[in-house]
Design a protein around this motif. Structure first.
Motif, short mmCIF file in Angstrom:
data_model
loop_
_atom_site.label_atom_id
_atom_site.label_comp_id
_atom_site.label_asym_id
_atom_site.label_seq_id
_atom_site.Cartn_x
_atom_site.Cartn_y
_atom_site.Cartn_z
N ALA A 1 -3.61 4.52 17.96
CA ALA A 1 -3.30 3.32 17.20
C ALA A 1 -2.88 3.64 15.79
O ALA A 1 -2.24 2.83 15.13
CB ALA A 1 -4.52 2.39 17.18
N VAL A 2 -3.27 4.79 15.27
CA VAL A 2 -2.90 5.19 13.93
C VAL A 2 -1.89 6.31 14.03
O VAL A 2 -2.09 7.28 14.74
CB VAL A 2 -4.14 5.67 13.15
N MET B 1 0.84 -1.20 0.00
CA MET B 1 0.00 0.00 0.00
C MET B 1 0.87 1.25 0.00
O MET B 1 2.02 1.21 0.43
CB MET B 1 -0.91 0.00 1.23
N ARG B 2 0.31 2.35 -0.45
CA ARG B 2 1.02 3.61 -0.46
C ARG B 2 1.48 3.97 0.95
O ARG B 2 0.73 3.82 1.91
CB ARG B 2 0.10 4.70 -1.01
N HIS B 3 2.73 4.45 1.06
CA HIS B 3 3.27 4.80 2.37
C HIS B 3 2.75 6.18 2.78
O HIS B 3 3.21 7.20 2.28
CB HIS B 3 4.79 4.80 2.35
N THR B 4 1.78 6.19 3.67
CA THR B 4 1.19 7.43 4.17
C THR B 4 1.28 7.39 5.69
O THR B 4 0.41 6.79 6.35
CB THR B 4 -0.27 7.56 3.71
N PRO B 5 2.32 7.99 6.27
CA PRO B 5 2.59 7.85 7.70
C PRO B 5 1.41 8.18 8.61
O PRO B 5 1.20 7.51 9.63
CB PRO B 5 3.76 8.81 7.93
N HIS B 6 0.61 9.22 8.27
CA HIS B 6 -0.46 9.60 9.18
C HIS B 6 -1.67 8.68 9.09
O HIS B 6 -2.62 8.86 9.84
CB HIS B 6 -0.87 11.07 8.98
N PHE B 7 -1.63 7.69 8.19
CA PHE B 7 -2.71 6.71 8.12
C PHE B 7 -2.27 5.32 8.58
O PHE B 7 -3.07 4.39 8.55
CB PHE B 7 -3.25 6.60 6.69
N LEU B 8 -1.03 5.18 8.99
CA LEU B 8 -0.53 3.86 9.38
C LEU B 8 -1.28 3.32 10.60
O LEU B 8 -1.54 4.05 11.55
CB LEU B 8 0.96 3.93 9.71
N LEU B 9 -1.59 2.05 10.55
CA LEU B 9 -2.22 1.36 11.67
C LEU B 9 -1.17 0.41 12.23
O LEU B 9 -0.86 -0.62 11.63
CB LEU B 9 -3.45 0.59 11.19
N SER B 10 -0.59 0.79 13.37
CA SER B 10 0.58 0.08 13.88
C SER B 10 0.31 -0.76 15.12
O SER B 10 1.15 -1.56 15.52
CB SER B 10 1.71 1.08 14.18
N ARG C 1 4.55 -10.49 9.62
CA ARG C 1 4.63 -9.04 9.42
C ARG C 1 3.29 -8.57 8.87
O ARG C 1 2.53 -9.36 8.28
CB ARG C 1 5.77 -8.66 8.48
N PHE C 2 3.02 -7.29 9.07
CA PHE C 2 1.79 -6.73 8.53
C PHE C 2 2.01 -5.29 8.11
O PHE C 2 2.94 -4.62 8.54
CB PHE C 2 0.64 -6.83 9.53
N ASP C 3 1.13 -4.82 7.24
CA ASP C 3 1.11 -3.43 6.80
C ASP C 3 -0.36 -3.03 6.76
O ASP C 3 -1.13 -3.57 5.96
CB ASP C 3 1.75 -3.29 5.42
N ALA C 4 -0.77 -2.13 7.63
CA ALA C 4 -2.19 -1.80 7.76
C ALA C 4 -2.40 -0.29 7.69
O ALA C 4 -1.53 0.50 8.06
CB ALA C 4 -2.75 -2.35 9.06
N ARG C 5 -3.59 0.09 7.21
CA ARG C 5 -3.96 1.51 7.09
C ARG C 5 -5.36 1.74 7.65
O ARG C 5 -6.25 0.91 7.46
CB ARG C 5 -3.95 1.97 5.62
N ALA C 6 -5.53 2.87 8.30
CA ALA C 6 -6.85 3.36 8.68
C ALA C 6 -6.92 4.79 8.18
O ALA C 6 -6.49 5.73 8.84
CB ALA C 6 -7.06 3.29 10.18
N LYS C 7 -7.42 4.95 6.97
CA LYS C 7 -7.53 6.28 6.35
C LYS C 7 -8.92 6.80 6.65
O LYS C 7 -9.91 6.42 6.01
CB LYS C 7 -7.30 6.19 4.85
N LEU C 8 -9.01 7.67 7.66
CA LEU C 8 -10.31 8.09 8.19
C LEU C 8 -10.38 9.61 8.33
O LEU C 8 -10.88 10.14 9.32
CB LEU C 8 -10.55 7.41 9.54
N SER C 9 -9.86 10.30 7.32
CA SER C 9 -9.91 11.77 7.28
C SER C 9 -9.12 12.42 8.41
O SER C 9 -9.47 13.51 8.88
CB SER C 9 -11.36 12.28 7.29
N GLN C 10 -8.01 11.79 8.82
CA GLN C 10 -7.17 12.39 9.86
C GLN C 10 -6.54 13.69 9.39
O GLN C 10 -6.11 14.50 10.21
CB GLN C 10 -6.03 11.42 10.25
N ASN C 11 -6.46 13.88 8.07
CA ASN C 11 -5.84 15.10 7.52
C ASN C 11 -6.84 16.25 7.35
O ASN C 11 -6.52 17.27 6.74
CB ASN C 11 -5.20 14.78 6.17
N LYS C 12 -8.05 16.08 7.90
CA LYS C 12 -9.07 17.12 7.78
C LYS C 12 -9.36 17.74 9.15
O LYS C 12 -9.22 17.09 10.19
CB LYS C 12 -10.37 16.51 7.21
N PRO C 13 -9.79 19.02 9.16
CA PRO C 13 -10.16 19.67 10.43
C PRO C 13 -11.33 18.96 11.10
O PRO C 13 -12.12 18.27 10.45
CB PRO C 13 -10.56 21.09 9.99
N ALA C 14 -11.45 19.15 12.39
CA ALA C 14 -12.48 18.46 13.18
C ALA C 14 -13.88 18.73 12.67
O ALA C 14 -14.73 17.82 12.64
CB ALA C 14 -12.36 18.86 14.65
#
Length: 220
Positions: A209-210, A1-10, A161-174
């Protein structure tokens, strides 16, 4: 998956939750004859908090097509996902996106014995039937169930190993996040209650978690 640090699910616990709540998975193998993909339900096993192990089965002859047990496979688990319209953003923002929760899990499958496989099939049926008003069970006709089970091959995948994403509009204002969730919970086009619930869970809990620092995680 595309490497997007602020969407990583670690967080391993969060990845296990995603697997538990979304048991229909895609199994991908890179075999001597090319790439093979199949779709099967998986069951998360109990175990240490920092380990991920799932059991499943394939219908014969998929175990041959996937060359199961001889090499690493990729298991893709897809959680809630959906289209996010720019009409839910402030005026002038015209670019839509797609929010999602996704986990890629790697490991080399262990082939189960016939008895272990039957136990997995029995647990799988019980897991999903428990919600029914009159649950069915393989134990109701074990002879027939065992005959059918012979057409399947059980497997255990201990995730290395795993690579997970939770892309949930973290880059948008509240306020924009609130608007997106509200729109997802309407009966309008692109309504998606499951995705709205995932967004409420993340943004409402202040989850850590993200985030950066280990989304391409591992599990012993």
């Amino acid at each position: 998956m595309r490497h997007t640090p602020h969407f990583l699910l670690s967080d391993v616990t969060e990845v296990k939750r995603v697997v538990r709540e979304n048991p229909w998975a895609t199994l991908v193998s890179h075999t001597a004859k090319g790439i093979v993909a199949s779709h099967y339900p998986v069951v998360l096993e109990d175990g240490p908090a920092d380990e991920i192990s799932v059991v499943s089965h394939v219908g014969r002859p998929d175990e041959v097509a996937h060359e199961l047990g001889s090499r690493e496979v990729l298991l893709i688990v897809q959680g809630p996902h959906g289209y996010i319209s720019p009409s839910w953003y402030p005026e002038g923002d015209l670019v839509p996106t797609w929010n999602h929760v996704t986990a890629h899990l790697w490991g080399t499958p262990e082939i189960l014995s016939a008895e272990e496989n039957y136990a997995v099939l029995e647990a799988l049926v019980d897991l999903f039937e428990q919600r029914m008003p009159r649950p069915r069970s393989l134990r109701m006709d074990e002879d027939q169930s065992r005959r059918i089970a012979r057409g399947t091959v059980g497997l255990r995948l201990r995730v290395t190993r795993f690579d997970a994403r939770a892309k949930l509009s973290q880059n948008k204002p509240a306020d924009v996040v609130t608007r997106i969730v509200d729109e997802l919970e309407t009966d309008q086009p692109y309504a998606n209650a499951a995705l709205a619930g995932e967004m409420r869970r993340f943004h409402g809990s202040g989850s850590t978690a993200v985030g950066p620092g280990g989304g391409s995680g591992g599990a012993r």
